[in-house]
Scaffold this motif. Sequence first.
Motif, PDB file in Angstrom:
ATOM      1  N   THR A  80       0.828  -1.209   0.000  1.00 13.26           N
ATOM      2  CA  THR A  80       0.000   0.000   0.000  1.00 13.26           C
ATOM      3  C   THR A  80       0.858   1.253   0.000  1.00 13.26           C
ATOM      4  OG1 THR A  80      -1.772  -1.148   1.183  1.00 13.26           O
ATOM      5  CG2 THR A  80      -1.780   1.260   1.275  1.00 13.26           C
TER       6      THR A  80
ATOM      7  N   GLU B  31       2.053   1.628  -3.588  1.00 10.47           N
ATOM      8  CA  GLU B  31       1.021   1.961  -4.566  1.00 10.47           C
ATOM      9  C   GLU B  31       0.471   3.369  -4.360  1.00 10.47           C
ATOM     10  OE1 GLU B  31      -3.440   0.413  -5.957  1.00 10.47           O
ATOM     11  OE2 GLU B  31      -2.299  -0.694  -4.441  1.00 10.47           O
ATOM     12  N   ARG B  32       0.199   3.726  -3.119  1.00 15.52           N
ATOM     13  CA  ARG B  32      -0.473   4.998  -2.847  1.00 15.52           C
ATOM     14  C   ARG B  32       0.469   6.114  -2.438  1.00 15.52           C
ATOM     15  NH1 ARG B  32      -5.313   2.882   1.126  1.00 15.52           N
ATOM     16  NH2 ARG B  32      -6.124   1.188  -0.200  1.00 15.52           N
ATOM     17  N   GLY B  33       1.608   5.756  -1.866  1.00 10.50           N
ATOM     18  CA  GLY B  33       2.523   6.772  -1.366  1.00 10.50           C
ATOM     19  C   GLY B  33       3.798   6.909  -2.172  1.00 10.50           C
ATOM     20  N   ARG B  34       4.067   5.967  -3.063  1.00  9.44           N
ATOM     21  CA  ARG B  34       5.274   5.970  -3.900  1.00  9.44           C
ATOM     22  C   ARG B  34       6.543   5.980  -3.058  1.00  9.44           C
ATOM     23  NH1 ARG B  34       3.819   3.372  -7.471  1.00  9.44           N
ATOM     24  NH2 ARG B  34       5.321   4.108  -9.042  1.00  9.44           N
TER      25      ARG B  34
ATOM     26  N   ARG C  21       0.658   9.839   3.607  1.00 12.20           N
ATOM     27  CA  ARG C  21      -0.252  10.193   2.510  1.00 12.20           C
ATOM     28  C   ARG C  21      -0.923   8.960   1.929  1.00 12.20           C
ATOM     29  NH1 ARG C  21       3.834  14.067   1.045  1.00 12.20           N
ATOM     30  NH2 ARG C  21       4.624  12.741  -0.625  1.00 12.20           N
ATOM     31  N   ALA C  22      -0.262   7.818   2.027  1.00 13.27           N
ATOM     32  CA  ALA C  22      -0.843   6.578   1.489  1.00 13.27           C
ATOM     33  C   ALA C  22      -2.119   6.188   2.227  1.00 13.27           C
ATOM     34  CB  ALA C  22       0.161   5.446   1.568  1.00 13.27           C
TER      35      ALA C  22
END
Length: 385
Positions: free
Chosen positions: A340, A343-346, A383-384
């Motif tokens: 996660t 994917e969402r926070g890089r 942020r993720a």
Amino acid sequence: MPTMTAPFDLTLEQLREHRSAKWSRVPADVLPAWTAEMDVRTAPAVADALQLAIGRSDFGYAGDPAPVTQAFAGFARDTWGWDPADGGGRMRLFSDVGHAVKEILGALTQPGDPVIINPPVYLSFYPWLAGLRLTPLEVPMLDVASGGRLDLDGMARALTSGARVVLLCSPHNPLGHVYPREDLASLAELALEHGAVVVADEIHAPLVHPGSPTGFVPWLSVSDAARQVGIAVHSPSKAWNTAGLKLAVGITAVEGRWPQIREEVDWAPSILGQYAAIAAYTDGRDWLDEVRRQLQERTTRLADLLAEHLPGVRYRPGHSSYLAWLDCRELGLGDDPAATFLERGRVQLSPGPAFGAGGSGFARLNYGTSEELMAEAVRRMARAL
């Protein structure tokens, strides 16, 4: 003496130019905090040694190992009060710790044999064992939330069941646990009683933090029993960030402890690794002390960042190296929270399940970088969510 530099002052733009695995195997928008490389300027002594090799055009096969083993012995005596040259044992070189462990295990075992490990533990142990068709016999660490400790009763049961090889990660990766002498001595007695061999991966030993309550205890210095049963493997690759230079040192303390290892192994180390190791172990100590000091400070800063941005993450700072074992189970991200975060926070962390039993819901973060990039990694994780 070479001039000291600020080890962690590389910028993101400079790091993006690196061809190392940490930086080149992720997309350009991903911040890597996964594989165990530090983002540091090369120790001046090591850089000068490599320039010397270039000036000499000395790029042949690795030569006489004695200058390397003598340099390592001097470092071990001065740092840990341990002389690896004592007792009738010997030292030999390998290309890296993984190469050493696989050669040693291959000579000690037969396919199907169990090898005791202590998860959550260095994720490469599992493919190393699988490649040799060996069975990991997991004896999980106890009290992981408090920093971890060895399950000696579990180790006794595993040895009683017939296992005859222990692969010990010391200091422990990813917990950063530095084993106290009494626990190591108890394990040595158990191994001697059952006719077992302990292969100690001590690659993170030079990176034990200055504030560690116990200090690093080399396996082969623990007791007569440990010397009888033990094979230790060291390398400058983590402490001086020289993994690509390919060199490790295997050590035994008693005559005849080495198993039958193939002769061609002696051709595996790198000559540049030899140059770098000699320089690191002799003239790279002040640089290492500064790195260790800063890494210890990073653990406090990381705890503060997590408390501010990710209060649902539980983190118990370890006492060695630059790897943080993060308990993300309260975040509700499933078995692999690192997926996660990527994917969402890089931001790329190492997935907890790869470290074996007890890894589900955890992730490992590499904080061996600048404070700015460590903080950015935590912000991206937040942020993720």
